[in-house]
Design a protein around this motif. Structure first.
Motif, short mmCIF file in Angstrom:
data_model
loop_
_atom_site.label_atom_id
_atom_site.label_comp_id
_atom_site.label_asym_id
_atom_site.label_seq_id
_atom_site.Cartn_x
_atom_site.Cartn_y
_atom_site.Cartn_z
N LEU C 23 0.82 -1.10 0.12
CA LEU C 23 -0.02 0.10 -0.06
C LEU C 23 0.79 1.07 0.13
CD1 LEU C 23 -2.80 -1.07 2.71
CD2 LEU C 23 -3.05 -0.82 0.14
N LYS C 24 0.29 2.31 -0.67
CA LYS C 24 0.98 3.37 -0.76
C LYS C 24 0.48 4.27 0.63
CE LYS C 24 -0.46 4.88 -4.89
NZ LYS C 24 -0.47 5.86 -6.07
N GLN C 45 -8.29 2.76 -1.55
CA GLN C 45 -7.83 2.98 -3.03
C GLN C 45 -6.23 2.93 -3.12
OE1 GLN C 45 -9.39 3.12 -5.52
NE2 GLN C 45 -11.49 3.61 -5.07
N GLY C 46 -5.76 2.07 -2.51
CA GLY C 46 -4.47 1.69 -2.58
C GLY C 46 -3.61 2.41 -1.47
#
Lengths: 514, 530, 403
Positions: C23-24, C45-46
């Motif tokens: 994950l970012k 959303q990531g």
């Protein structure tokens, strides 16, 4: 800026537009047809012959009374063979044809005849589909369900064997059918070229038997099992149609390109010509390319974004060019009126296709040459891609035309000496001249994924468009291209029926025409 | 002399599935296998010491969950491990990897095109919708659309019920899916060649079509309509190789009393008038049975074993015309260690999944052009796996087994039949292609077993080497498979049935043809007993 | 943005263990991580996003009585600009955009051609020719299709802008305390450009997802931590708390804000047609102007209105008892009438509330439905039948949110 008002405006003066205009006028509508070019005819002029004209059109517009005549004899086909004379197929003389083929293969002499009858029979099974406005697959709507069931019954009426045959062979590559039924390479080649002509398909592309069957659909004035030729070809047809339209009271203007279709609150209200003239009408029938009609003339602002995307995805890359030859006399090897086909084998067609699909010009493209008169010949060149890789048509055009003439001279000895001039019409030019993005003869590819319920776009096969009052009546609509007149007929009927049932009018004036 | 209720010709996975279903219902079943081992093309073989090769089929997804449950295959030792990722190795060491995790996949797609990353969602949605519609039809007998019989009308209704929920939009899409080319279909969604190329692999595997040949979109669907543990489109390895599937099916069949004989080649059918009465083996032995079901493809069944004089002429013609074009080759490779690829260095876990050479649509299309011209693809599509990364029983410690599926290779070459030199040359093409994507790979090769389509025909009995027992094109699917009018597993000879992949729903290690055929046979056996 | 989590040496040694990006992290992550005593994270959303920091009740009451910070950086942000930008956005969404003045924000859904909601979001008109749309899902492809044929460009700017939602009755006070008086004075649904005390450019919008007084602050990622620190430094007097998605979910239900993939599935992702909704089905009729120029889905929505509206509608429910009606089936005289999509106990209202989708026949306020509520009773499933009264979904609408 002058203003005027009609009951119906037809965009495009090709055969489909003329038919639609004539029918609208016949129904008592004040009709105006606007043609962008100087002359009527549109893409019909590209076809070397007319042999599949709908009998319903001929009848509805009383074209015979208006001077349209059908040739007493069917067109002869010569299969060109290098170093040998052509193998001649004459539908008017089955005995001679049988003998000619038997010289190559005894089995094919019977096989060819059997195949022609079979294709004609299957085509007759498809005929009910061509005359109808396709239903929608809205199963919640019992009216649509009923239409679907009726079509299902129509297929069942063909009988068990023909129905099974049809369901199996429609999606076949034409090469498979050719190999199943024939052994003479030239006959196999002819079958395949007839199937793929005008299309971006090779002999081994699945679904190519479908256009072949379509080609055998009965046309007007046809003797059983053979196509009926319109005397004088497309020119004569266009003359008769123009006469019919005018006599029924339609007004025809050439040199009158439409710049925009005017809409208000989702309703078509008229057109604006390139000259800036606004002409109003509650019904607009467009025989122009669906993309041109909706994306260019209506514009995306009045359309749903996903609809525009669907329309953009419709495939129609032109793959066929036409070479016109002016002659100072017919070469000895050919007789006027005859169709000479250069498609010596399935592999030959496939190889040419394999080159063209990457945007290359084939080394030896299959050809269909028609000697239209002593002084005029036209060759359909399959394949000539719309977009060339690594070069462009401006650069490649002349050399390609020259190469074609040389090639034809080898196939039809003595031809080159007769050639005064050769003019190549590329798909790129077809695109420009007829406002047909992609330059495809049928506007959109006649693939199984783009016909019937799916033409021009899924859910929009009923000639109507998202714009109330705007209808399609060209080759991009069901049942597609080829000079049948069917889209013009079906489109006009759909529009007239809708107008009679009552079209929605713009809700308010403040939305503003745009 | 013993008279069986049913003889199954061929112990491939479908034959074994049919046998297990028949035996489970109480029938006396005998399975006859020509080769010394069961499994047909779902087989594990030790050819190089210490290595187990899934020598033909190599991954599993399509095997129907219903069959696994009905026959309790896990009890008979079947374990399937999902492998998760698929990586397209691109020139220059780049890659496009697809993960089970949607977000990771999105990021991978976005590296190639931001727009495509979103189109990927649309694409998966549409694919899933169509798979949901097809799936209920896999374990059903196709109806005859020309018939007015109650069961056929009901069968048509089943199709309508399966597709109806798609709604108007979904129905149009279904029509397009069954008629379009994979290339045209992908063009509607994607702009990146890397993404399209990777996705199109599924549309050409085992198929004599190019990615731009109409009809190839369906083949793509055929490869994603399976599921593993409920995950649509997921694929996995059978522990112990694909032979484990056959072994489990055989175990289930035997548990219910079926007998299996190997090295028992059937030469012809034993007839009683116009009815099947059993089989005659190659050594002349006669075995009697009330019914016979053939797991062989239709060409072998009807052109080699069944007596021609008992077959209608148009049926024979249909069989002769049935398209069963070989288009694939297979390499089984023993490696001295784990290979390395610049495409997976950032995430070596990708080595456990599929590794493809499928960089663009044109790459695949040109590969198909070679096939049409009678040679193997000079730049082949490769579907590479290292099953030993997840299943350590497949190779000795520190070593790895690599399975390489090759598309395209023609059944006959333009120069004539396949020779040993041709096979070596094709092997060389493939090994060089792998080397280009996995530098140093060739130094690890201990054994490379190259199988051309001709080898697959000779050794495994796949006519022309076609892995699906017949092309998956619209003219040969559903009620057209194998032959219009003969899609309900019954042959024109009374008592003779078909249960191979030539029948609906077609190829892949699915087991559905076997299960469907058994159901039809049991219906007839019951009817006759009554 | 930080691309991946740290790798341990063992991981790098084993050749077949997973490695590579997970994950970012948002630009605010260092501060969020330090404060996240609960160590409760989830994916959005990531991105890694906090579910909870310390205590749900504390975070919840910060929103309702003090002030709160919620990291909205993972929110998708799109910039649409060019001479035709107004036409593009006007054709895209259901509201009139020609009337949206620069410096104003509109909330609106956008639909597909069948009138099904693709998503909804806030639309900032930053100038005559520039818009920004904020939403929860990726929309680049959809927006690009909407802009095709127009003289306008669409760009995703998610990673270029860090976002912080400052929400709660004392949020205005907090902005004043950090010297952003002008931003504090923004009108409801106003947006403007300002400068932080350190002189960094800052965009502030008077928007939020809590139904309370609140702002959203947008800065360049490299100024994110400065902004955070400045706000936290002044937070003591305004009961400022970082909040996680759990607290946010509760306040958004109270406010009657719908959530994609909870109240409906976006038209582009739904596998089952039945999971999509038209705006009217989501109670967003007020955000649809059927008399405006064409927009995508207009024809379908006009047709829906002519048919008498959607078959299913979103409603609010006031449920008896204390058990949140999560996922409850709803009945009317024994007949299935709908299903709850979101539910919670509202501490501020002291009510058991829910959002539900019901057959249109049962959507009028005052209708009493029977809710079949399942809940975990230690290790067994308990079941209660509760009465659920149909009410407006705007359960909590304090006057101060507009003030």
């Amino acid at each position: 800026m002058s203003q005027s008002r009609y009951d119906a405006i037809v965009i495009g003066g090709g055969h489909n537009g003329l038919i639609a205009a004539a029918l609208a006028a016949h129904a008592g509508r004040r009709t105006l047809l606007l043609e962008a070019g100087e002359e009527l005819g549109g893409m019909a002029g590209l076809a070397p012959s007319v042999h599949r004209l709908s009998a319903t059109v001929v009848e509805a517009l009383q074209l015979k009374r208006r001077g349209l005549a059908f040739s007493a004899s069917a067109q002869r086909t010569g299969l060109l063979r290098e170093g040998r004379g052509p193998l001649s197929l004459d539908p008017n003389d089955p005995g001679a044809t049988h003998r000619a083929i038997a010289g190559e293969s005894a089995a094919d002499a019977d096989g060819w005849r059997r195949l022609q009858t079979r294709l004609a029979r299957l085509a007759a099974g498809l005929a009910p589909f061509l005359e109808e406005t396709p239903p929608r697959l809205d199963l919640a709507d019992w009216g649509e369900r009923w239409k679907l069931m009726k079509l299902g019954f129509a297929v069942r009426r063909m009988g068990r064997d023909d129905m099974r045959d049809l369901l199996r062979i429609l999606p076949l590559p034409v090469a498979d059918l050719a190999e199943e039924e024939l052994e003479t390479p030239e006959l196999q080649g002819l079958l395949a070229l007839d199937a793929v002509m005008g299309q971006k398909m090779g002999a081994r592309s699945p679904n190519t038997v479908f256009p072949l069957v379509l080609r055998h659909a009965p046309g007007a004035g046809a003797p059983a099992g053979a196509a009926a030729l319109v005397d004088g070809g497309a020119d004569a047809l266009i003359d008769a149609l123009a006469r019919a339209a005018r006599e029924e009271g339609a007004e025809i203007r050439t040199d009158a390109p439409v710049a925009r279709i005017l809409t208000q609150d989702g309703v078509a209200v008229g057109v604006e010509t390139a000259g800036g003239e606004t002409i109003e009408a509650p019904v607009i029938l467009s025989s122009a390319h669906p993309k041109t009609t909706l994306i260019d003339l209506v514009g995306p602002r009045a359309l749903d974004a996903d609809f525009v995307r669907t329309l953009r995805c419709a495939r129609g890359e032109g793959m066929t060019a036409r070479l016109d030859l002016a002659l100072d006399g017919a070469p000895e090897a050919a007789a006027p009126g005859e169709r000479l086909v250069h498609a010596p084998s399935l592999a030959h067609i496939e190889t040419a296709f394999d080159q063209a699909k990457y945007g290359e010009l084939p080394d030896d493209p299959p050809l269909e040459v028609t000697l239209e008169s002593e002084t005029r010949a036209a060759a359909l060149v399959q394949y000539a891609p719309r977009t060339l890789r690594g070069t462009n048509w401006a650069e490649a055009r002349e050399a390609f035309a020259k190469r074609l003439v040389d090639r034809m001279d080898a196939l039809i000895p003595g031809l080159k000496a007769r050639v005064q001039s050769a003019t190549l019409t590329t798909p790129e030019e077809i695109e420009g001249r007829f406002a047909a993005p992609g330059g495809h003869w049928h506007h959109l590819e006649l693939g199984l994924d783009q016909v019937f319920l799916l033409r021009p776009a899924p859910g929009w096969a009923q000639y109507r468009t998202p714009i109330e009052g705007l209808f399609l009546c060209g080759a991009g609509a069901h049942p597609g291209g080829g000079i049948t007149g069917q889209p013009g007929l079906n489109g006009a009927r759909a529009a007239l029926a809708a107008a009679k049932a009552g079209l929605r009018r713009p809700a308010s004036a403040d939305g503003g025409a745009q | 002399m013993k008279r069986y209720d049913a003889i199954v010709i061929g112990a491939g996975h479908n034959g074994l599935a049919a046998a297990a279903y028949l035996a489970r219902a109480g029938a006396q079943v005998l399975v006859l296998e020509r080769r010394e081992a069961i499994g047909g093309a779902a087989i594990s073989e030790e050819r190089y010491p210490g290595f187990t090769y899934s020598s033909c089929s190599y991954v599993c997804s399509l095997l129907r969950a219903e069959i696994m449950r009905d026959l309790d295959l896990p009890k008979h030792g079947l374990k399937i491990i999902p492998y998760g990722t698929t990586t397209s190795m691109l020139p220059g060491g780049d890659r496009f990897a697809m993960y089970p995790d949607a977000e990771l996949t999105r990021r991978e797609v976005a590296r190639h095109s931001k727009r495509d990353a979103e189109a990927f969602d649309d694409f998966m949605r549409d694919l899933t919708r169509q798979c949901r519609a097809i799936r209920p039809l896999l374990l059903k007998t196709p109806p005859d659309p020309t018939s007015f019989k109650w069961r056929d009308l009901m069968g048509l209704k089943d199709i309508a019920d399966a597709f109806g929920p798609l709604g108007e939009e979904g129905l149009y899409q279904a029509m397009q899916f069954w008629t379009m080319s994979c290339g045209d279909f992908l063009d509607r969604y994607f702009e990146s060649e890397a993404v399209k190329g990777a996705l199109a692999g599924g549309s050409i595997i085992g198929t004599a079509l190019g990615p731009y040949s109409p009809g190839s979109a369906y083949v793509l669907l055929h490869h994603v309509m399976g599921d593993l543990d409920g995950h649509v489109g997921a694929w996995g390895f059978a522990v112990g190789g694909m032979g484990a599937i056959s072994k489990a099916l055989a175990g289930a069949a035997q548990e219910h009393g079926a007998e299996i004989r190997t090295e028992a080649e059937v030469a012809e059918l034993l007839m009683d008038g116009d009815k099947v009465a059993g089989v005659v083996l190659a050594d002349g032995e006669e075995v009697q049975a009330r019914t016979v079901v053939s797991n062989l493809d239709v060409k072998r069944t009807f052109l080699k074993i069944a007596p021609r004089k008992h077959l209608p002429e148009d049926f024979v013609q249909g069989v002769e015309r049935f398209k069963i074009r070989g288009s694939s080759a297979k390499l089984n490779i023993a490696l001295d260690g784990l290979p390395d690829s610049p495409s997976t260095r950032h995430d070596p876990k990708l080595m456990r999944g599929g590794l493809n050479v499928s960089p663009s649509m044109e790459y695949l299309e040109r590969g198909y052009d070679d096939w049409k011209n009678g040679t193997w693809s000079q730049k082949p599509y490769l579907d590479i796996f290292l099953p030993s990364t997840l299943d350590r029983s497949m190779a000795p410690p520190g070593k790895h087994y690599m399975s390489v599926f090759v598309q395209y290779a023609p059944p006959k070459l333009a120069t004539g039949a396949w020779t040993a030199a041709d096979r070596d040359a094709m092997g060389e093409t493939v090994l060089e292609t792998i080397e280009a994507h996995m530098p140093g790979f060739r130094k690890l090769v201990l054994d490379a077993w190259v199988r051309s389509p001709a080898d697959l025909e000779d050794q495994v009995g796949l006519t022309e080497g076609n892995i699906f027992h017949g092309e998956l094109t619209l003219d040969q699917l559903l009620f057209n498979r194998p032959i219009p009018g003969w899609a309900q597993y019954r042959a024109p000879i009374r008592g003779l049935y078909m249960c191979g992949s030539s029948t609906h729903p077609g190829g892949g290690v699915m087991g559905a043809p076997g299960a469907n055929a058994a159901r039809e046979m049991l219906q007839d056996l019951k009817g006759r007993a009554a | 943005m930080i691309e991946s989590l740290d790798m341990t040496p063992q991981q790098t040694q084993s050749p077949l263990l997973p490695r590579g990006p997970t994950l970012k992290r948002s630009p605010f992550h260092p501060r969020l991580a330090a404060l996240n005593l609960a160590n409760a994270w989830e994916a959005w959303q990531g991105y890694t996003t906090a579910s909870l920091f310390y205590e749900l009740e504390d975070e919840y009451f910060a929103v309702r009585t003090g002030s709160s910070l919620y990291d909205v950086s993972p929110m998708l942000k799109y910039r649409i600009h060019g001479p035709d930008a107004e036409a593009v956005v006007d054709r895209l969404v259901t509201k009139r955009i020609d009337r949206l003045k620069p410096g104003r924000v509109a909330y609106a859904p956008w639909c597909d051609g069948k009138g099904r909601v693709v998503e909804e979001g806030t639309i900032f008109r930053l100038s005559e020719s520039e818009f920004r749309i904020n939403c929860a899902e990726h929309q680049l492809a959809w927006f690009e299709d909407a802009a095709w044929g127009f003289d306008a460009r669409v760009e995703e700017v998610t990673d270029e802008i860090a976002g912080l939602a400052l929400q709660g009755p004392m949020s205005k006070e907090l902005l004043r305390r950090v010297g952003l008086d002008e931003a504090a004075a923004l009108p409801f649904f106003g947006v403007g450009d300002f400068k932080t005390a350190e002189g960094a450019p800052l965009t502030v919008s008077r928007t939020g997802f809590t139904g309370d007084l609140g702002y959203e602050l947008w800065v360049a990622p490299d100024r994110a931590l400065d902004l955070w620190d400045a706000l936290m430094a002044e937070g003591e007097e305004t009961y400022l708390r970082p909040i996680g998605s759990k607290a946010l979910d509760r306040v958004r239900i109270e406010a009657g804000h719908i959530l994609i993939n909870v109240e409906f599935v976006g038209a582009r992702h739904a596998i089952r047609e039945s999971q999509t909704r038209t705006p009217a089905g989501l109670g967003l009729d007020w955000a649809v102007d059927l008399s405006k120029d064409h927009f995508t889905g207009k024809r379908a929505l006009v047709a829906e209105r002519e048919r008498g509206g959607p078959k299913k509608r979103l409603v609010g429910l006031d449920v008896t008892g204390r058990k949140p009606a999560i996922g409850a089936y709803l009945y009317r005289r024994g007949k299935e009438a709908g299903q709850v999509t979101s539910a919670c106990w509202s501490p501020i209202l002291k009510k058991n509330i829910a959002l539900a989708t019901v057959d249109a026949a049962y959507a009028s306020e005052g209708t009493i439905l029977d809710a079949e509520i399942y809940y975990l009773k230690e290790i067994t499933q308990g079941k209660v039948d509760a009465a659920a009264r149909v009410v407006s979904p705007r359960f909590y609408q304090p006057a101060h949110r507009r003030g």
